[in-house]
Design a protein around this motif. Structure first.
Motif, mmCIF file in Angstrom:
data_model
loop_
_atom_site.group_PDB
_atom_site.id
_atom_site.type_symbol
_atom_site.label_atom_id
_atom_site.label_comp_id
_atom_site.label_asym_id
_atom_site.label_seq_id
_atom_site.Cartn_x
_atom_site.Cartn_y
_atom_site.Cartn_z
ATOM 1 N N LEU A 4 0.854 -1.188 0.000
ATOM 2 C CA LEU A 4 0.000 0.000 0.000
ATOM 3 C C LEU A 4 0.883 1.227 0.000
ATOM 4 C CD1 LEU A 4 -2.503 -0.935 2.864
ATOM 5 C CD2 LEU A 4 -2.773 -1.340 0.422
ATOM 6 N N GLU A 5 0.390 2.303 -0.607
ATOM 7 C CA GLU A 5 1.111 3.573 -0.570
ATOM 8 C C GLU A 5 0.187 4.663 -0.084
ATOM 9 O OE1 GLU A 5 4.071 4.692 -3.331
ATOM 10 O OE2 GLU A 5 3.962 2.758 -4.363
ATOM 11 N N THR A 6 0.756 5.554 0.696
ATOM 12 C CA THR A 6 0.070 6.766 1.140
ATOM 13 C C THR A 6 0.940 7.928 0.668
ATOM 14 O OG1 THR A 6 1.224 7.006 3.264
ATOM 15 C CG2 THR A 6 -0.671 5.495 3.220
ATOM 16 N N PRO A 7 0.532 9.151 0.881
ATOM 17 C CA PRO A 7 1.385 10.265 0.433
ATOM 18 C C PRO A 7 2.805 10.220 0.989
ATOM 19 C CG PRO A 7 -0.802 11.074 0.946
ATOM 20 C CD PRO A 7 -0.771 9.622 1.371
ATOM 21 N N ARG A 8 2.976 9.719 2.228
ATOM 22 C CA ARG A 8 4.317 9.742 2.829
ATOM 23 C C ARG A 8 4.919 8.369 3.091
ATOM 24 N NH1 ARG A 8 3.935 13.083 8.113
ATOM 25 N NH2 ARG A 8 2.152 11.719 8.429
ATOM 26 N N LEU A 9 4.129 7.307 2.896
ATOM 27 C CA LEU A 9 4.557 5.988 3.354
ATOM 28 C C LEU A 9 4.344 4.897 2.316
ATOM 29 C CD1 LEU A 9 2.855 6.096 6.879
ATOM 30 C CD2 LEU A 9 5.259 6.589 6.350
ATOM 31 N N LEU A 10 5.183 3.882 2.408
ATOM 32 C CA LEU A 10 4.999 2.624 1.698
ATOM 33 C C LEU A 10 4.791 1.553 2.765
ATOM 34 C CD1 LEU A 10 5.192 0.656 -0.743
ATOM 35 C CD2 LEU A 10 7.666 0.591 -0.319
ATOM 36 N N LEU A 11 3.732 0.785 2.633
ATOM 37 C CA LEU A 11 3.486 -0.367 3.490
ATOM 38 C C LEU A 11 3.699 -1.593 2.615
ATOM 39 C CD1 LEU A 11 1.887 2.048 4.806
ATOM 40 C CD2 LEU A 11 0.486 0.298 5.854
ATOM 41 N N ARG A 12 4.677 -2.427 2.975
ATOM 42 C CA ARG A 12 5.048 -3.575 2.146
ATOM 43 C C ARG A 12 5.343 -4.777 3.040
ATOM 44 N NH1 ARG A 12 9.966 -4.356 3.795
ATOM 45 N NH2 ARG A 12 11.506 -2.698 3.943
ATOM 46 N N ARG A 69 9.249 5.167 5.069
ATOM 47 C CA ARG A 69 9.029 6.558 4.632
ATOM 48 C C ARG A 69 9.459 6.699 3.176
ATOM 49 N NH1 ARG A 69 10.537 10.988 9.135
ATOM 50 N NH2 ARG A 69 10.380 12.228 7.242
ATOM 51 N N HIS A 70 8.616 7.372 2.365
ATOM 52 C CA HIS A 70 8.984 7.633 0.970
ATOM 53 C C HIS A 70 10.218 8.527 0.872
ATOM 54 C CE1 HIS A 70 5.788 5.725 -1.232
ATOM 55 N NE2 HIS A 70 4.831 6.418 -0.652
ATOM 56 N N GLY A 108 4.268 11.125 16.833
ATOM 57 C CA GLY A 108 3.757 12.494 16.866
ATOM 58 C C GLY A 108 3.792 13.215 15.529
ATOM 59 N N GLN A 109 3.981 12.479 14.440
ATOM 60 C CA GLN A 109 4.034 13.100 13.116
ATOM 61 C C GLN A 109 2.906 12.624 12.205
ATOM 62 O OE1 GLN A 109 8.189 13.084 11.565
ATOM 63 N NE2 GLN A 109 8.685 12.229 13.575
ATOM 64 N N GLY A 110 1.979 11.854 12.770
ATOM 65 C CA GLY A 110 0.838 11.387 11.995
ATOM 66 C C GLY A 110 1.092 10.130 11.175
ATOM 67 N N PHE A 111 2.270 9.527 11.295
ATOM 68 C CA PHE A 111 2.574 8.337 10.498
ATOM 69 C C PHE A 111 1.709 7.139 10.896
ATOM 70 C CE2 PHE A 111 6.909 10.401 10.084
ATOM 71 C CZ PHE A 111 6.742 10.761 8.756
ATOM 72 N N ALA A 112 1.496 6.938 12.186
ATOM 73 C CA ALA A 112 0.689 5.794 12.628
ATOM 74 C C ALA A 112 -0.748 5.938 12.141
ATOM 75 C CB ALA A 112 0.732 5.657 14.145
ATOM 76 N N SER A 113 -1.305 7.137 12.222
ATOM 77 C CA SER A 113 -2.673 7.356 11.727
ATOM 78 C C SER A 113 -2.752 7.145 10.224
ATOM 79 C CB SER A 113 -3.151 8.766 12.079
ATOM 80 O OG SER A 113 -3.284 8.918 13.464
ATOM 81 N N GLU A 114 -1.749 7.633 9.506
ATOM 82 C CA GLU A 114 -1.720 7.496 8.048
ATOM 83 C C GLU A 114 -1.655 6.016 7.653
ATOM 84 O OE1 GLU A 114 1.238 9.043 4.508
ATOM 85 O OE2 GLU A 114 0.930 10.347 6.242
ATOM 86 N N ALA A 115 -0.784 5.265 8.307
ATOM 87 C CA ALA A 115 -0.650 3.840 8.005
ATOM 88 C C ALA A 115 -1.908 3.071 8.411
ATOM 89 C CB ALA A 115 0.578 3.270 8.700
ATOM 90 N N ALA A 116 -2.471 3.403 9.577
ATOM 91 C CA ALA A 116 -3.669 2.711 10.054
ATOM 92 C C ALA A 116 -4.873 3.021 9.162
ATOM 93 C CB ALA A 116 -3.958 3.090 11.503
ATOM 94 N N THR A 117 -4.970 4.239 8.664
ATOM 95 C CA THR A 117 -6.068 4.590 7.758
ATOM 96 C C THR A 117 -5.976 3.771 6.476
ATOM 97 O OG1 THR A 117 -6.261 6.821 8.661
ATOM 98 C CG2 THR A 117 -7.105 6.473 6.432
#
Length: 177
Positions: A4-12, A69-70, A108-117
């Motif tokens: 999965l990809e989000t604006p700031r992250l790759l989940l692989r 992180r991208h 505290g940078q929103g990464f966990a919320s972004e990945a969980a979403t």
């Protein structure tokens, strides 16, 4: 398995190359403060964890993903769904659990919320799961906030054999408007 990809992250998929990152996560007392795991101290222990996750991919078609992180290509933790079918939690088994764990310098940078979403969207839209659950230690207010932000609702509390209080969270398609 899908990534999965989000604006700031790759989940692989988590691979053996992620062993140093898993060791960093699971040896840090700040990361383990609200989880029942004992700290690990070796790459061999990290490799065993990765082997377990990779077995989940094979058996269940899903498991925790590495979060990268991208911008830096840095492993920062893991997030994903896990089919809990080899243990019992709160009297339950055979349920999909969303979980996440990040290295403290990325808190505290929103990464966990972004990945969980992204993980929730995958579970709901792609896997079409009827329900997704999570367990979180009662005092872990940051993690509880993330679960609520991504659409889970607390259904009750339970006590683990060690005497710690936990919250049982759930999202289900019956909760849709």
């Amino acid at each position: 398995m899908t990534s999965l990809e989000t604006p700031r992250l790759l989940l692989r998929e988590i691979t053996l190359a992620d062993a140093p990152g898993i060791l960093a996560l699971d040896s840090d007392p700040r990361v383990l403060r609200y989880v029942p795991n004992q700290p690990i101290t070796t790459l061999a222990e990290a490799t065993k964890i990765i082997d377990y996750i990779r077995q989940q991919y094979e058996r269940n078609g899903i498991g925790r993903w590495a979060v990268v992180r991208h911008d830096t290509q840095e492993f920062i933790g893991w997030c994903g769904l896990k089919l809990v079918n080899d243990s019992e939690v709160n009297g339950r088994t055979n349920y999909y659990d969303i979980g996440y764990r990040l290295l403290p310098r990325h808190w505290g940078q929103g990464f966990a919320s972004e990945a969980a979403t992204a993980t929730m969207r995958y579970g709901v839209d792609v896997m079409q799961l009827p329900a997704i659950n999570a367990t979180v230690m009662q005092d872990n207010t940051a993690s509880r906030s993330i679960l609520e932000k991504v659409g889970l609702h607390m259904q009750g509390n339970f006590i683990e054999p060690d005497g710690s209080w936990w919250c049982w969270y759930e999202w289900s398609n019956t909760m849709l408007p």
